[in-house]
Design an enzyme around this catalytic site. Structure first.
Site, PDB file in Angstrom:
ATOM      1  N   PRO A  20       1.204  -0.959  -0.130  1.00  0.00           N
ATOM      2  CA  PRO A  20      -0.132  -0.011  -0.506  1.00  0.00           C
ATOM      3  C   PRO A  20       0.743   1.071   0.066  1.00  0.00           C
ATOM      4  CG  PRO A  20      -1.290  -1.553   2.081  1.00  0.00           C
ATOM      5  CD  PRO A  20       0.702  -1.740   1.034  1.00  0.00           C
ATOM      6  N   CYS A  22       0.115   5.455  -0.237  1.00  0.00           N
ATOM      7  CA  CYS A  22      -1.071   6.020   0.069  1.00  0.00           C
ATOM      8  C   CYS A  22      -0.562   7.385  -1.022  1.00  0.00           C
ATOM      9  CB  CYS A  22      -1.003   6.815   1.962  1.00  0.00           C
ATOM     10  SG  CYS A  22      -1.090   5.807   2.253  1.00  0.00           S
ATOM     11  N   ALA A  56      -3.529   2.667   1.963  1.00  0.00           N
ATOM     12  CA  ALA A  56      -4.871   2.866   3.532  1.00  0.00           C
ATOM     13  C   ALA A  56      -5.966   3.162   3.147  1.00  0.00           C
ATOM     14  CB  ALA A  56      -4.322   3.197   4.443  1.00  0.00           C
ATOM     15  N   GLN A  98      -5.665  -2.752   1.215  1.00  0.00           N
ATOM     16  CA  GLN A  98      -6.080  -1.986   2.685  1.00  0.00           C
ATOM     17  C   GLN A  98      -6.449  -1.518   3.909  1.00  0.00           C
ATOM     18  OE1 GLN A  98      -2.336   0.726   4.851  1.00  0.00           O
ATOM     19  NE2 GLN A  98      -1.316  -1.650   4.736  1.00  0.00           N
ATOM     20  N   TYR A 180      -1.510   3.226  13.652  1.00  0.00           N
ATOM     21  CA  TYR A 180      -2.466   3.663  12.555  1.00  0.00           C
ATOM     22  C   TYR A 180      -3.451   2.922  14.465  1.00  0.00           C
ATOM     23  CZ  TYR A 180      -0.593   5.962   9.207  1.00  0.00           C
ATOM     24  OH  TYR A 180       0.264   6.519   8.824  1.00  0.00           O
ATOM     25  N   ARG A 228      -0.691  -6.789   7.556  1.00  0.00           N
ATOM     26  CA  ARG A 228      -0.041  -5.682   8.038  1.00  0.00           C
ATOM     27  C   ARG A 228       0.527  -4.946   9.751  1.00  0.00           C
ATOM     28  NH1 ARG A 228       2.751  -1.109   4.353  1.00  0.00           N
ATOM     29  NH2 ARG A 228       4.526  -3.058   3.439  1.00  0.00           N
ATOM     30  N   GLY A 321       8.111  -0.863  -2.587  1.00  0.00           N
ATOM     31  CA  GLY A 321       7.158   0.231  -2.524  1.00  0.00           C
ATOM     32  C   GLY A 321       7.949   1.849  -3.057  1.00  0.00           C
TER      33      GLY A 321
END
Length: 361
Positions: A20, A22, A56, A98, A180, A228, A321
Site C-alpha cells: 500500500p 498512500c 490504506a 488495505q 495506526y 500488516r 514500494g
C-alpha cells in the site's frame, strides 16, 4: 521471485508485490478513488507485478489519515474501485486493498499541503480516537474508544470487507502497523486500558482478532486475508517481534493467511537504523517463531537480493514500494535481469522486450 504463489483459491503469478502506497490524491475529499489511482495502480499491474495492494483505505470517514485519502464505506467508492480492480485483473495481476483506520494519527494535512500537526477542526479536521487518550507527538489528543465505539469500528471493518468483495478485489489486508488504530491497541506504549481491550497481550490483541474474524466471515473461505504488522516499535518496552509472532499465530488461527511485515510508526522519535533490507530480519523471525507466511519490505531494490531472500526461504514474497514508484516496470526488468519468465509483458509492449542476448535492459 517468479514462481507463482497460491493462497486459498488465489494464485499470484509471482512474488514481486506492491505494498500500500498512500497517495493523498482524493481532492474531492469524498474518499472516491480517481483516475490517478487507476493509472498509479494499473501501471504496476501492466509492469508485471504479481500483486498490487491499494493504499490504506479508510473503513469510515474519521479513520482517514487525511481528508484526501481513499475510502470504502459507500457504494460510490465501491463502483470506482471496481473499475480499477478490473483493469488490474486484465493485466494478469492480483489486486488487494488495505482496510485501515488511522486512530490518533488521523486528521492530518494531506501530503500536497503538509503542515505540522493535526488539521484544525475549523479547517476540515475532526476529533480522533484511539485506545487511550494519549496523543501522537504534536497531534491532537484522541478520545479513548468506549465499548460501543470499539464494536462500531469492528463493524466498519466488516462492512468494508463486504464492499471489497463487491469491488472485486482478490484479497484484503487489515492494517495493524505504522502506529495506526489497530497498532495503537496492540502496543503497550499507546494502550493504557485496564479493561478487556487492554492490559496483557491477549487484551491488547483482542481488537485485531475480532476484526480478523469479522472480515473472514464477510469474505468467505476462498479469499485470502493478509495482516500488516509493524514488528517492532523500536523503543524499549514497546511492541516487539516476540509479541508480533505470537499475535500473528493467533490471527492465523482466527482466519488470516499471510503477514506483511514492516516496522515502526507508533513513536515519533524512535531511533531506526536503516539500510538495504533492514526490516528483513524482523520478517524472518516472525516467520520462524510464528510459523506463518510473510513478506518483507524496506529498501529492497535489487532483483538479485530479493530473489535470494525468497529462494533461501527467509521470506515468501517481497514488497517493493519506492522502487516501484521509480520504475512501475520493475517486475519486468527484474525478470529480464534474473533470466526468468517474461511472459507478463503486455502485448502492446512486446516490441520493446529485450532478448536475453541483447545485453542491457
Amino acid at each position: 521471485m517468479f514462481r507463482p504463489l497460491a493462497i486459498r483459491d488465489l494464485e499470484i503469478r509471482n512474488r514481486v508485490w506492491v505494498p500500500p502506497l498512500c497517495q493523498y490524491s482524493v481532492t474531492a475529499r469524498d474518499g472516491v478513488p480517481t483516475d490517478w489511482h487507476l493509472v498509479h495502480l494499473g501501471s504496476f499491474a501492466a509492469g508485471g507485478a504479481g500483486l498490487v495492494i491499494a493504499e490504506a483505505t479508510a473503513v469510515n470517514p474519521v479513520g482517514r489519515i487525511s481528508d484526501h485519502d481513499t475510502g470504502i464505506w459507500n457504494d460510490e467508492q465501491v463502483a470506482a474501485w471496481r473499475r480499477i480492480t478490473r483493469f488490474i485483473r486484465s493485466q494478469g495481476a492480483a489486486s488487494g486493498i488495505q482496510l485501515a483506520h488511522a486512530g490518533r494519527k488521523a486528521s492530518v494535512w494531506p501530503e500536497p499541503m503538509r503542515r505540522p500537526g493535526s488539521q484544525p477542526l475549523d479547517e476540515g479536521g475532526w476529533q480522533t480516537v484511539s485506545a487511550s487518550p494519549t496523543a501522537f507527538e504534536g497531534y491532537r489528543e484522541p478520545v479513548a474508544l468506549d465499548e460501543a465505539g470499539i464494536r462500531a469500528v469492528i463493524e466498519d471493518f466488516r462492512r468494508a470487507a463486504r464492499h471489497a468483495v463487491e469491488a472485486q478485489f482478490d484479497l484484503v489486508e487489515v492494517h495493524a502497523a505504522h502506529g495506526y488504530l489497530v497498532h495503537q491497541f496492540l502496543s503497550p506504549l499507546s494502550n493504557r486500558r485496564d479493561d478487556a481491550w487492554g492490559g496483557d497481550l491477549g487484551g491488547r490483541a483482542r481488537l485485531l482478532l475480532e476484526i480478523v474474524r469479522a472480515v473472514r466471515a464477510e469474505i468467505g473461505e476462498r479469499m485470502p486475508l493478509f495482516v500488516r504488522f509493524s514488528a517492532t516499535d523500536w523503543v524499549d518496552g514497546g511492541w516487539d517481534e516476540a509479541q508480533t509472532a505470537t499475535v500473528a499465530r493467533w490471527a492465523h488461527e482466527a482466519g488470516a493467511d499471510f503477514f506483511d511485515i514492516s516496522t515502526g510508526g507508533l513513536v515519533a522519535d524512535a531511533r531506526i537504523t536503516t539500510g538495504p533490507g533492514y526490516q528483513v530480519p524482523h520478517a524472518e523471525r516472525v516467520r520462524e517463531s510464528g510459523g506463518v507466511a510473510v513478506s518483507a519490505v524496506g529498501r529492497i531494490t535489487s532483483p538479485a537480493h530479493a530473489d535470494e531472500l525468497v529462494a533461501s526461504g527467509r521470506v515468501d514474497a517481497v514488497m517493493f514500494g519506492k522502487a516501484m514508484m521509480r520504475d512501475p516496470h520493475f517486475a519486468m526488468r527484474a525478470a529480464h535481469e534474473l533470466g526468468a519468465d517474461t511472459s507478463m509483458w503486455p502485448a502492446q509492449y512486446l516490441r520493446a522486450r529485450p532478448q536475453y542476448n541483447d545485453g542491457e535492459w
